[in-house]
Design an enzyme around this catalytic site. Structure first.
Site, PDB file in Angstrom:
ATOM      1  N   ILE A  13      30.976  51.507  58.907  1.00  0.00           N
ATOM      2  CA  ILE A  13      30.753  52.825  59.536  1.00  0.00           C
ATOM      3  C   ILE A  13      31.550  53.933  58.841  1.00  0.00           C
ATOM      4  CG2 ILE A  13      32.602  52.706  61.314  1.00  0.00           C
ATOM      5  CD1 ILE A  13      30.059  53.731  63.187  1.00  0.00           C
ATOM      6  N   ASP A  17      26.771  55.682  54.160  1.00  0.00           N
ATOM      7  CA  ASP A  17      25.598  55.446  55.009  1.00  0.00           C
ATOM      8  C   ASP A  17      26.007  55.295  56.469  1.00  0.00           C
ATOM      9  OD1 ASP A  17      24.394  55.353  52.571  1.00  0.00           O
ATOM     10  OD2 ASP A  17      23.523  53.357  52.799  1.00  0.00           O
ATOM     11  N   TYR A 104      35.885  38.018  45.806  1.00  0.00           N
ATOM     12  CA  TYR A 104      35.985  38.845  47.013  1.00  0.00           C
ATOM     13  C   TYR A 104      34.605  39.391  47.405  1.00  0.00           C
ATOM     14  CZ  TYR A 104      37.177  42.717  50.077  1.00  0.00           C
ATOM     15  OH  TYR A 104      37.226  43.574  51.138  1.00  0.00           O
ATOM     16  N   THR A 136      19.504  45.632  48.416  1.00  0.00           N
ATOM     17  CA  THR A 136      19.646  46.644  47.368  1.00  0.00           C
ATOM     18  C   THR A 136      18.698  46.435  46.199  1.00  0.00           C
ATOM     19  OG1 THR A 136      21.152  47.335  45.581  1.00  0.00           O
ATOM     20  CG2 THR A 136      21.619  45.224  46.585  1.00  0.00           C
ATOM     21  N   GLU A 138      19.590  46.590  43.302  1.00  0.00           N
ATOM     22  CA  GLU A 138      20.331  45.817  42.298  1.00  0.00           C
ATOM     23  C   GLU A 138      19.796  44.387  42.199  1.00  0.00           C
ATOM     24  OE1 GLU A 138      23.253  46.103  40.081  1.00  0.00           O
ATOM     25  OE2 GLU A 138      22.353  48.091  40.104  1.00  0.00           O
ATOM     26  N   TYR A 165      28.064  41.722  42.197  1.00  0.00           N
ATOM     27  CA  TYR A 165      27.593  42.431  43.394  1.00  0.00           C
ATOM     28  C   TYR A 165      26.142  42.033  43.696  1.00  0.00           C
ATOM     29  CZ  TYR A 165      25.674  46.366  46.095  1.00  0.00           C
ATOM     30  OH  TYR A 165      25.026  47.131  47.031  1.00  0.00           O
ATOM     31  N   LYS A 169      24.696  39.956  46.890  1.00  0.00           N
ATOM     32  CA  LYS A 169      23.693  40.581  47.768  1.00  0.00           C
ATOM     33  C   LYS A 169      22.411  39.745  47.838  1.00  0.00           C
ATOM     34  CE  LYS A 169      25.262  44.585  49.469  1.00  0.00           C
ATOM     35  NZ  LYS A 169      25.125  45.031  50.863  1.00  0.00           N
ATOM     36  N   ARG A 200      29.014  60.820  49.171  1.00  0.00           N
ATOM     37  CA  ARG A 200      29.012  59.675  48.266  1.00  0.00           C
ATOM     38  C   ARG A 200      30.437  59.432  47.755  1.00  0.00           C
ATOM     39  NH1 ARG A 200      26.817  54.881  46.811  1.00  0.00           N
ATOM     40  NH2 ARG A 200      25.248  55.080  45.189  1.00  0.00           N
TER      41      ARG A 200
HETATM   42  P1  NAP Z   1      30.198  52.672  50.840  1.00  0.00           P
HETATM   43  O1  NAP Z   1      30.245  54.152  50.989  1.00  0.00           O
HETATM   44  O2  NAP Z   1      30.948  52.023  49.738  1.00  0.00           O
HETATM   45  O3  NAP Z   1      30.657  52.035  52.236  1.00  0.00           O
HETATM   46  C1  NAP Z   1      30.929  50.664  52.363  1.00  0.00           C
HETATM   47  C2  NAP Z   1      31.519  50.397  53.732  1.00  0.00           C
HETATM   48  O4  NAP Z   1      31.834  49.002  53.832  1.00  0.00           O
HETATM   49  C3  NAP Z   1      32.830  51.146  54.016  1.00  0.00           C
HETATM   50  O5  NAP Z   1      32.837  51.531  55.365  1.00  0.00           O
HETATM   51  C4  NAP Z   1      33.876  50.092  53.756  1.00  0.00           C
HETATM   52  O6  NAP Z   1      35.089  50.307  54.437  1.00  0.00           O
HETATM   53  C5  NAP Z   1      33.165  48.881  54.316  1.00  0.00           C
HETATM   54  N1  NAP Z   1      33.740  47.616  53.880  1.00  0.00           N
HETATM   55  C6  NAP Z   1      34.131  47.257  52.635  1.00  0.00           C
HETATM   56  N2  NAP Z   1      34.656  46.027  52.640  1.00  0.00           N
HETATM   57  C7  NAP Z   1      34.597  45.583  53.912  1.00  0.00           C
HETATM   58  C8  NAP Z   1      35.028  44.401  54.573  1.00  0.00           C
HETATM   59  N3  NAP Z   1      35.621  43.407  53.907  1.00  0.00           N
HETATM   60  N4  NAP Z   1      34.824  44.290  55.905  1.00  0.00           N
HETATM   61  C9  NAP Z   1      34.232  45.299  56.594  1.00  0.00           C
HETATM   62  N5  NAP Z   1      33.821  46.458  56.036  1.00  0.00           N
HETATM   63  C10 NAP Z   1      34.007  46.587  54.713  1.00  0.00           C
HETATM   64  O7  NAP Z   1      28.668  52.180  50.693  1.00  0.00           O
HETATM   65  P2  NAP Z   1      27.314  52.914  51.128  1.00  0.00           P
HETATM   66  O8  NAP Z   1      26.812  53.686  49.966  1.00  0.00           O
HETATM   67  O9  NAP Z   1      27.510  53.578  52.426  1.00  0.00           O
HETATM   68  O10 NAP Z   1      26.344  51.655  51.285  1.00  0.00           O
HETATM   69  C11 NAP Z   1      26.190  51.001  52.541  1.00  0.00           C
HETATM   70  C12 NAP Z   1      25.588  49.615  52.301  1.00  0.00           C
HETATM   71  O11 NAP Z   1      24.336  49.728  51.649  1.00  0.00           O
HETATM   72  C13 NAP Z   1      26.441  48.711  51.423  1.00  0.00           C
HETATM   73  O12 NAP Z   1      26.253  47.389  51.886  1.00  0.00           O
HETATM   74  C14 NAP Z   1      25.798  48.857  50.049  1.00  0.00           C
HETATM   75  O13 NAP Z   1      26.037  47.705  49.268  1.00  0.00           O
HETATM   76  C15 NAP Z   1      24.335  49.006  50.424  1.00  0.00           C
HETATM   77  N6  NAP Z   1      23.508  49.780  49.511  1.00  0.00           N
HETATM   78  C16 NAP Z   1      23.883  51.025  49.134  1.00  0.00           C
HETATM   79  C17 NAP Z   1      23.043  51.769  48.313  1.00  0.00           C
HETATM   80  C18 NAP Z   1      23.409  53.166  47.873  1.00  0.00           C
HETATM   81  O14 NAP Z   1      22.792  53.661  46.903  1.00  0.00           O
HETATM   82  N7  NAP Z   1      24.339  53.845  48.552  1.00  0.00           N
HETATM   83  C19 NAP Z   1      21.806  51.222  47.885  1.00  0.00           C
HETATM   84  C20 NAP Z   1      21.464  49.951  48.326  1.00  0.00           C
HETATM   85  C21 NAP Z   1      22.304  49.234  49.148  1.00  0.00           C
HETATM   86  P3  NAP Z   1      36.269  51.256  53.802  1.00  0.00           P
HETATM   87  O15 NAP Z   1      35.834  52.664  54.108  1.00  0.00           O
HETATM   88  O16 NAP Z   1      37.462  50.821  54.544  1.00  0.00           O
HETATM   89  O17 NAP Z   1      36.307  50.964  52.345  1.00  0.00           O
HETATM   90  N1  GDD Z   2      29.889  54.636  38.405  1.00  0.00           N
HETATM   91  C1  GDD Z   2      29.611  55.100  37.181  1.00  0.00           C
HETATM   92  N2  GDD Z   2      30.578  55.820  36.525  1.00  0.00           N
HETATM   93  N3  GDD Z   2      28.409  54.847  36.635  1.00  0.00           N
HETATM   94  C2  GDD Z   2      28.145  55.356  35.399  1.00  0.00           C
HETATM   95  C3  GDD Z   2      29.080  56.105  34.696  1.00  0.00           C
HETATM   96  C4  GDD Z   2      30.360  56.355  35.270  1.00  0.00           C
HETATM   97  O1  GDD Z   2      31.229  56.993  34.692  1.00  0.00           O
HETATM   98  N4  GDD Z   2      28.500  56.488  33.521  1.00  0.00           N
HETATM   99  C5  GDD Z   2      27.271  55.987  33.508  1.00  0.00           C
HETATM  100  N5  GDD Z   2      27.044  55.292  34.636  1.00  0.00           N
HETATM  101  C6  GDD Z   2      25.808  54.555  34.956  1.00  0.00           C
HETATM  102  C7  GDD Z   2      26.030  53.096  35.361  1.00  0.00           C
HETATM  103  O2  GDD Z   2      26.244  52.287  34.205  1.00  0.00           O
HETATM  104  C8  GDD Z   2      24.706  52.801  36.073  1.00  0.00           C
HETATM  105  O3  GDD Z   2      23.710  52.485  35.127  1.00  0.00           O
HETATM  106  C9  GDD Z   2      24.348  54.156  36.712  1.00  0.00           C
HETATM  107  O4  GDD Z   2      25.195  55.142  36.087  1.00  0.00           O
HETATM  108  C10 GDD Z   2      24.552  54.224  38.223  1.00  0.00           C
HETATM  109  O5  GDD Z   2      25.870  53.785  38.535  1.00  0.00           O
HETATM  110  P1  GDD Z   2      26.477  53.946  40.013  1.00  0.00           P
HETATM  111  O6  GDD Z   2      26.366  55.341  40.467  1.00  0.00           O
HETATM  112  O7  GDD Z   2      27.837  53.314  39.978  1.00  0.00           O
HETATM  113  O8  GDD Z   2      25.468  53.120  40.926  1.00  0.00           O
HETATM  114  P2  GDD Z   2      24.772  51.689  40.737  1.00  0.00           P
HETATM  115  O9  GDD Z   2      23.329  51.947  40.460  1.00  0.00           O
HETATM  116  O10 GDD Z   2      25.514  50.821  39.811  1.00  0.00           O
HETATM  117  O11 GDD Z   2      24.937  51.064  42.207  1.00  0.00           O
HETATM  118  C11 GDD Z   2      24.660  51.845  43.366  1.00  0.00           C
HETATM  119  O12 GDD Z   2      23.298  51.693  43.734  1.00  0.00           O
HETATM  120  C12 GDD Z   2      22.925  50.363  44.130  1.00  0.00           C
HETATM  121  C13 GDD Z   2      21.427  50.399  44.460  1.00  0.00           C
HETATM  122  O13 GDD Z   2      20.674  50.306  43.282  1.00  0.00           O
HETATM  123  C14 GDD Z   2      25.600  51.379  44.479  1.00  0.00           C
HETATM  124  O14 GDD Z   2      25.489  52.242  45.564  1.00  0.00           O
HETATM  125  C15 GDD Z   2      25.244  49.974  44.949  1.00  0.00           C
HETATM  126  O15 GDD Z   2      26.046  49.648  46.101  1.00  0.00           O
HETATM  127  C16 GDD Z   2      23.758  49.948  45.327  1.00  0.00           C
HETATM  128  O16 GDD Z   2      23.385  48.664  45.757  1.00  0.00           O
END
Ligand code: NAP
Ligand code: GDD
Length: 364
Positions: A13, A17, A104, A136, A138, A165, A169, A200
């Site tokens: 929470i 998201d 982890y 996801t 991913e 990751y 997942k 974000r």
């Molecule tokens: P986020 O901002 O990184 O939030 C992750 C949340 O999980 C935080 O509240 C974090 O707590 C909590 N958490 C981490 N480790 C935990 C643990 N061991 N036990 C309980 N809670 C824990 O991620 P988000 O972008 O909101 O994404 C939400 C979910 O959707 C995640 O499962 C992510 O993998 C998935 N997802 C995200 C995307 C995207 O593009 N954003 C896309 C596809 C799927 P803290 O605040 O204490 O760190």
């Molecule tokens: N983080 C990051 N930092 N990414 C970079 C950078 C940098 O400096 N430069 C380039 N990138 C590229 C990464 O290599 C990747 O190809 C892309 O930017 C997106 O990276 P992120 O924004 O870290 O997101 P992600 O796509 O790896 O993962 C996010 O989206 C997933 C859904 O497809 C996360 O939110 C995951 O939790 C989620 O599942």
């Protein structure tokens, strides 16, 4: 509490998201319970506005200390809350970091999902509690040959995760599907493509870019260092995507859904759009580690930047051992949910840059 009021439990929470979903569920009249981790400093910035409300008007929001690695804690919280809906959003969600702490991540993102499902079974809540699992894009790993005939990833495309990751997942995805089939639990996967917002995390690429845009525009940073500029992502807005999560749990039959925009964009182009939002035009030159972007025009009367100054460089430390080169989702099935995103990429970038400029100006 009225007798018909629905009760939701949200893990994660305090994340991007989780915070938008909590707002949405409260608006819909739910009683919302969230799981937050104990931290040595405050980790509730994204939900403080809701939490503070509680002392005045909002009695529908409760936080519980907990962790997805702790089964007894998860069982106790679910027993206390007796949720109608669980949204399992908690995860170590950073792909690059997952290479540094793979065990982890397996524990939290993989087995954590099993802990939620098992708790529901142990407590005999199979008929009452619906479960949303944050799966996801991913999972697809970006393999070109696995896209459908129209060139998208859909609900039937094969998975090929490319990070610890993604591998964790994939366990979460399959165990959710297995519990649905084995025990008839209403448990669904939302296969969500990347979604972003002003909330974000600051180390994900979009926010890193919009924050640097604001800092460079205001003369607080010289240069933005990024990794792979050649990957492509299908970016939506988190506010739209939490609406899809909720809709997934309101259907007659539990199913898995891809949530995406169907548009993909290079990281390099996101950089270009972000700087353009601050009135700064960039030109990219060079390749791979030698690629740079320099300012070719600056049209914002508030700040004048030197034309020709290099403001983006590549630092290979941000490369990943295995990269997901391209993500693009097919949102066709999500239309069955009556879901339509309100934001396009231009609207998302505009909101993120405006927010980061405002934050920096406020702190000036
Ligand atoms: P986020 O901002 O990184 O939030 C992750 C949340 O999980 C935080 O509240 C974090 O707590 C909590 N958490 C981490 N480790 C935990 C643990 N061991 N036990 C309980 N809670 C824990 O991620 P988000 O972008 O909101 O994404 C939400 C979910 O959707 C995640 O499962 C992510 O993998 C998935 N997802 C995200 C995307 C995207 O593009 N954003 C896309 C596809 C799927 P803290 O605040 O204490 O760190
Ligand atoms: N983080 C990051 N930092 N990414 C970079 C950078 C940098 O400096 N430069 C380039 N990138 C590229 C990464 O290599 C990747 O190809 C892309 O930017 C997106 O990276 P992120 O924004 O870290 O997101 P992600 O796509 O790896 O993962 C996010 O989206 C997933 C859904 O497809 C996360 O939110 C995951 O939790 C989620 O599942």
């Amino acid at each position: 509490m009225s007798t018909t009021q629905k009760v939701a439990l949200v893990t994660g929470i305090t994340g991007q998201d989780g915070s938008y979903l909590a707002e949405l569920l409260l608006e819909k009249g739910y009683q919302v319970h969230g799981v937050k981790r104990r931290a040595s400093s405050f980790n509730t910035q994204r939900i403080d506005h809701i939490y503070q409300d509680q002392h005045e008007t909002n009695v529908n929001f409760t936080l519980h200390y907990g962790d997805l690695t702790d089964s007894t804690n998860i069982i106790r919280i679910i027993q206390e809350v007796q949720p109608d809906e669980i949204y399992n959003l908690g995860a170590m969600s950073h792909v690059k970091v997952s290479f540094d702490s793979p065990e982890y991540v397996a524990n939290v993102d993989g087995i954590g999902t099993l802990r939620i499902l098992e708790a529901v079974r142990i407590l005999k809540l199979e008929k009452k509690t619906r479960i949303y699992q944050a799966s996801t894009s991913e999972l697809y790993g970006g393999l070109a040959e696995n896209k459908n005939a129209a060139g998208f990833y859909d609900e039937n495309s094969p998975f090929y995760p490319r990070s610890p990751y993604g591998v964790a997942k994939i366990y979460g995805f399959w165990i959710t599907k297995n519990y649905r089939e084995a025990y008839n639990i209403y448990a669904c996967n939302g296969i969500l493509f990347n979604h972003e917002s002003p909330r974000r995390g600051e180390t994900f690429v979009t926010r890193k870019i919009t924050m640097a845009t604001a800092a460079i525009a205001l003369g607080k940073q010289d240069c933005l260092y990024l990794g792979n500029l050649n990957s492509q992502r299908d970016w939506g807005h988190a506010k739209d995507y939490v609406e899809a999560m909720w809709r997934i749990l309101q259907q007659d039959v539990a199913e898995d859904y891809v949530i995406a925009t169907g548009v993909t964009t290079y990281i390099r182009d996101f950089v270009r759009f972000s700087f353009a939002e601050a009135g700064i035009e960039l030109a990219f030159e060079g390749e791979n580690e030698n690629e740079t972007a320099k300012i070719v025009a600056c049209n914002n009367p508030e700040y004048q930047l030197e034309i020709g100054k290099v403001v983006v460089r590549v630092d290979p430390q941000y490369y990943r051992p295995t990269e997901v080169d391209l993500l693009i989702g097919d949102p066709s099935k999500s239309k069955k949910l009556g879901w339509e995103p309100q934001y396009d990429l231009a609207g998302l970038v505009k909101e993120m840059v405006a927010s980061d400029l405002e934050i920096l100006k406020r702190n000036r």
